[in-house]
Design a protein around this motif. Structure first.
Motif, PDB file in Angstrom:
ATOM      1  N   GLY A 166       8.194  -0.118   9.451  1.00  0.00           N
ATOM      2  CA  GLY A 166       9.448   0.379   8.899  1.00  0.00           C
ATOM      3  C   GLY A 166      10.442  -0.742   8.648  1.00  0.00           C
ATOM      4  N   THR A 167      10.103  -1.962   9.077  1.00  0.00           N
ATOM      5  CA  THR A 167      11.052  -3.071   8.932  1.00  0.00           C
ATOM      6  C   THR A 167      10.999  -3.725   7.561  1.00  0.00           C
ATOM      7  OG1 THR A 167       9.482  -4.671   9.872  1.00  0.00           O
ATOM      8  CG2 THR A 167      10.980  -3.578  11.411  1.00  0.00           C
ATOM      9  N   LEU A 205      12.782   6.655  -0.115  1.00  0.00           N
ATOM     10  CA  LEU A 205      12.719   7.014  -1.534  1.00  0.00           C
ATOM     11  C   LEU A 205      12.464   8.507  -1.714  1.00  0.00           C
ATOM     12  CD1 LEU A 205      10.641   4.033  -2.951  1.00  0.00           C
ATOM     13  CD2 LEU A 205      13.058   4.508  -3.349  1.00  0.00           C
ATOM     14  N   PHE A 206      11.601   9.073  -0.887  1.00  0.00           N
ATOM     15  CA  PHE A 206      11.296  10.493  -1.001  1.00  0.00           C
ATOM     16  C   PHE A 206      12.460  11.317  -0.537  1.00  0.00           C
ATOM     17  CE2 PHE A 206       6.683   9.167  -0.694  1.00  0.00           C
ATOM     18  CZ  PHE A 206       6.475   9.305  -2.048  1.00  0.00           C
ATOM     19  N   MET A 218       8.783   3.341   5.980  1.00  0.00           N
ATOM     20  CA  MET A 218      10.199   3.728   5.962  1.00  0.00           C
ATOM     21  C   MET A 218      10.790   3.614   4.557  1.00  0.00           C
ATOM     22  SD  MET A 218      12.565   4.947   7.936  1.00  0.00           S
ATOM     23  CE  MET A 218      12.089   4.504   9.584  1.00  0.00           C
ATOM     24  N   ALA A 219      10.370   2.614   3.809  1.00  0.00           N
ATOM     25  CA  ALA A 219      10.854   2.472   2.434  1.00  0.00           C
ATOM     26  C   ALA A 219      10.405   3.680   1.592  1.00  0.00           C
ATOM     27  CB  ALA A 219      10.327   1.180   1.816  1.00  0.00           C
ATOM     28  N   LEU A 241       0.809  -1.207   0.000  1.00  0.00           N
ATOM     29  CA  LEU A 241       0.000   0.000   0.000  1.00  0.00           C
ATOM     30  C   LEU A 241       0.844   1.259   0.000  1.00  0.00           C
ATOM     31  CD1 LEU A 241      -2.529  -1.014   2.806  1.00  0.00           C
ATOM     32  CD2 LEU A 241      -2.862  -1.184   0.338  1.00  0.00           C
ATOM     33  N   SER A 242       0.335   2.285  -0.636  1.00  0.00           N
ATOM     34  CA  SER A 242       0.901   3.622  -0.495  1.00  0.00           C
ATOM     35  C   SER A 242       0.221   4.256   0.718  1.00  0.00           C
ATOM     36  CB  SER A 242       0.615   4.451  -1.745  1.00  0.00           C
ATOM     37  OG  SER A 242      -0.780   4.658  -1.868  1.00  0.00           O
ATOM     38  N   GLN A 243       0.750   5.381   1.172  1.00  0.00           N
ATOM     39  CA  GLN A 243       0.132   6.068   2.297  1.00  0.00           C
ATOM     40  C   GLN A 243      -1.296   6.478   1.949  1.00  0.00           C
ATOM     41  OE1 GLN A 243       2.053   9.648   3.683  1.00  0.00           O
ATOM     42  NE2 GLN A 243       0.974   9.568   5.620  1.00  0.00           N
TER      43      GLN A 243
END
Length: 138
Positions: free
Chosen positions: A109-110, A137-138, A132-133, A13-15
């Motif tokens: 975040g893991t 990237l951002f 976290m990934a 999923l994206s935010q």
């Protein structure tokens, strides 16, 4: 009426997608936030039992989505690894006959690569938001 579903094109999923799912209360999609942190003086076993109890109670109360999250870290609390917590909650719900009544979303975040995502999905997650990934990237 009983076949209404949320269709995802990916279990990652994206935010935006996570927030959309969590915000669908007007469509009857109820959710429960489950924090994957525990006080440092609480044992890991006790913390997992508490998290599993919270998940079981939420499903019995009619929650359709459980969000297991390690995102909001607090000083003095230790995070439980998302894979361990996901497996524990999944098995508790299977053993109590409740697993088919909810979806497990994991905000962690893991998870950083396809293997981590596959492990979470294999241990019972319906979908994963690897915050976290995305932040990296951002």
């Amino acid at each position: 009426e009983h076949a209404r579903q949320i269709v995802l094109n990916s279990p990652i999923l994206s935010q935006r997608k996570l927030r959309q799912i969590m915000g669908m209360k007007e469509f009857g999609v109820t959710s429960e936030f489950i924090d994957l942190q525990h006080p440092e003086d609480e044992s890991l076993e006790a913390a997992l039992d508490r998290i599993c109890d919270q998940a079981e109670s939420a499903v019995r109360a009619g929650r359709l989505v459980l969000l297991l999250s390690d995102r909001y870290l607090v000083r003095g609390k230790a995070p439980i690894h998302a894979l361990l917590a996901t497996g524990a909650v999944h098995h508790r719900l299977v053993n109590t006959g409740l697993r088919c009544k909810c979806n497990l979303l994991v905000e962690t975040g893991t998870a950083r690569d396809p293997h981590h995502f596959a492990c979470l999905l294999g241990y019972g997650a319906t979908a994963v938001y690897p915050y976290m990934a995305y932040q990296t990237l951002f």
